[in-house]
Design an enzyme around this catalytic site. Structure first.
Site, short mmCIF file in Angstrom:
data_model
loop_
_atom_site.label_atom_id
_atom_site.label_comp_id
_atom_site.label_asym_id
_atom_site.label_seq_id
_atom_site.Cartn_x
_atom_site.Cartn_y
_atom_site.Cartn_z
N LYS A 19 3.96 1.98 0.03
CA LYS A 19 3.34 0.67 0.24
C LYS A 19 4.39 -0.37 0.64
CE LYS A 19 -0.48 2.59 -0.46
NZ LYS A 19 -1.35 2.79 -1.60
C1 LIG Z 1 -2.47 3.62 -2.34
C2 LIG Z 1 -3.87 3.14 -2.46
C3 LIG Z 1 -4.53 3.08 -3.70
C4 LIG Z 1 -3.94 3.64 -4.95
O1 LIG Z 1 -2.70 3.12 -5.25
P1 LIG Z 1 -1.83 3.79 -6.41
O2 LIG Z 1 -0.82 2.73 -6.75
O3 LIG Z 1 -1.19 5.01 -5.82
O4 LIG Z 1 -2.71 4.13 -7.53
C5 LIG Z 1 -5.78 2.51 -3.74
N1 LIG Z 1 -6.40 2.06 -2.63
C6 LIG Z 1 -5.80 2.13 -1.43
C7 LIG Z 1 -6.52 1.59 -0.23
C8 LIG Z 1 -4.53 2.70 -1.30
O5 LIG Z 1 -3.97 2.81 -0.09
#
Ligand SMILES: *Cc1c(COP(=O)(O)O)cnc(C)c1O
Length: 391
Positions: A187
């Site tokens: 992210k």
């Molecule tokens: C990465 C992601 C999640 C989950 O995030 P985590 O921190 O890995 O639990 C949820 N929604 C979207 C759209 C994502 O890209």
């Protein structure tokens, strides 16, 4: 960090600076590696960055979504409307909260949930809308907030892609009861694993905080502090979803470089758009007026009718040219579990289904050099050209 042309260029790699490394070492040396002062600081800094006062750090965005959904006072079986173009975590959190996910198709251009489709999905059991700001592009929050008001629904935003994004000058994650952020490795900022909840009011913030730490009464996480041992009470059946200071040590400095990284990805975005304008692939829609796009992903649409090959053939061609790619996402109605459980049929979500079968994400990390970006553009151009040459 220079890469030779034959070396594989991975789809995503986090940028970790010396500040993060030093902070993690300092955290380890301090002996306080669980939830403590660095988590408090990341919460304060992140809330200030999003111009709000109430943030709770948790172990992931999935945890953030789960706790948010548990904190808006719904009953088992109540319906939550979300997008088919999202990671499975969004819908899994709805299911784990005992609620029923309902999908509304996306807009074919923005790839975000279509407000008209949301309205068409509303039943007497609908209680909330869970918009996902795909790729960092804000959903149409004017329309979604108006629908929520009209039908007395809560809004919980999935901001996993949208940490830097704004809609008409207002930070995403502040439009509803809760906004949920991800600090997963790929992210825009990372703590390896981690997430953040922004809460509209203090009651919501306190409830998420309490549920993230086993349902213990307030301030129980300070029970081993220098002020002496504090007794606590279990006031709810909560979860073990807290963040640790080791993770926050990374996050504090990731947050510092977030804006500089965003500017770098804006430049990369412009470079890709310009360099690929003559190639018959679909490019991401330009950001809408008066919005700030977080530029999390740069996605292409490989339409066989225009490109002479399908998405998977394109991916094989890029792989042969040593470029790693991602898919965001294989639509949820294509997944066997949800088909079995909810009877979802890809044909009922024509826009999401077309996008999910044509979409592919280019490497878009701030670690990409200009030369890397040129290699990506060359590989896209050569891969698409190879189809017209052969057929
Ligand atoms: C990465 C992601 C999640 C989950 O995030 P985590 O921190 O890995 O639990 C949820 N929604 C979207 C759209 C994502 O890209």
């Amino acid at each position: 960090m220079t890469r030779s042309k034959d070396e594989f260029l991975p789809f995503g790699a986090p940028y970790i600076g010396e500040e993060e490394i030093d902070e993690v070492v300092a955290c380890l040396r301090s002996g306080w590696i669980g939830k403590g002062p660095r988590v408090d600081r990341l919460e304060r800094d992140f809330a200030a960055y999003r111009r709000t006062a109430r943030a709770v750090a948790v172990s992931s965005c999935t945890a953030a979504l789960h706790l948010s959904l548990l904190s808006i006072g719904l009953k088992p079986g109540d319906e939550v409307i979300t997008s088919p173009m999202t990671f499975c975590a969004t819908v899994n959190a709805i299911i784990h909260a005992g609620l029923t996910p309902v999908l509304a198709d996306v807009d074919p251009v923005t790839q975000n949930i279509d407000p008209q489709c949301v309205e068409d999905c509303i039943t007497s059991r609908t209680r909330a809308i869970l918009p996902v700001h795909l790729a960092g592009r804000p959903c149409d929050m004017d329309a979604l907030v108006a629908i929520a008001q009209r039908h007395d629904l809560e809004i919980i935003e999935d901001c996993a892609h949208a940490t830097e994004a704004e809609f008409r000058g207002q930070p995403l994650g502040t439009f509803g009861a809760f906004g949920c952020f991800s600090f997963y490795v790929t992210k825009n900022m990372t703590t390896a694993e981690g997430g953040m909840v922004l809460a509209r009011d203090t009651a919501g913030q306190e409830r998420v905080k309490m549920l993230s730490l086993q349902g213990l009464s307030r301030d129980a996480w300070n029970r081993f502090s220098s002020d002496g041992y504090k007794h606590y009470e279990v006031v709810d059946c909560g979860f073990k979803y807290n963040m640790t200071d080791l993770q926050a040590a990374i996050g504090i400095h990731q947050l510092h470089r977030l804006e500089a990284n965003w500017h770098r990805r804006v430049a990369l975005w412009d470079r890709y758009r310009q360099a690929l304008s003559e190639v018959p692939v679909g490019l991401p829609a330009p950001p809408a007026y008066n919005t700030r796009h977080a530029r999390h992903l740069f996605t292409l649409q490989v339409d066989p009718d225009h490109c002479g090959m399908d998405r998977d053939a394109f991916m094989r061609g890029m792989n042969a040219r040593h470029i790693g790619l991602g898919i965001h996402y294989a639509g949820l109605p294509d997944q066997p579990y949800y088909q079995r459980q909810f009877g979802w049929d890809p044909a009922d979500f024509p826009h999401a289904t077309r996008i999910s079968r044509q979409t592919v994400s280019l490497p878009f990390s701030v670690r990409l050099s200009d030369e890397d970006a040129n290699d990506v553009v060359e590989a896209v151009t050569a891969t698409i050209r190879s189809s017209t040459v052969s057929g």
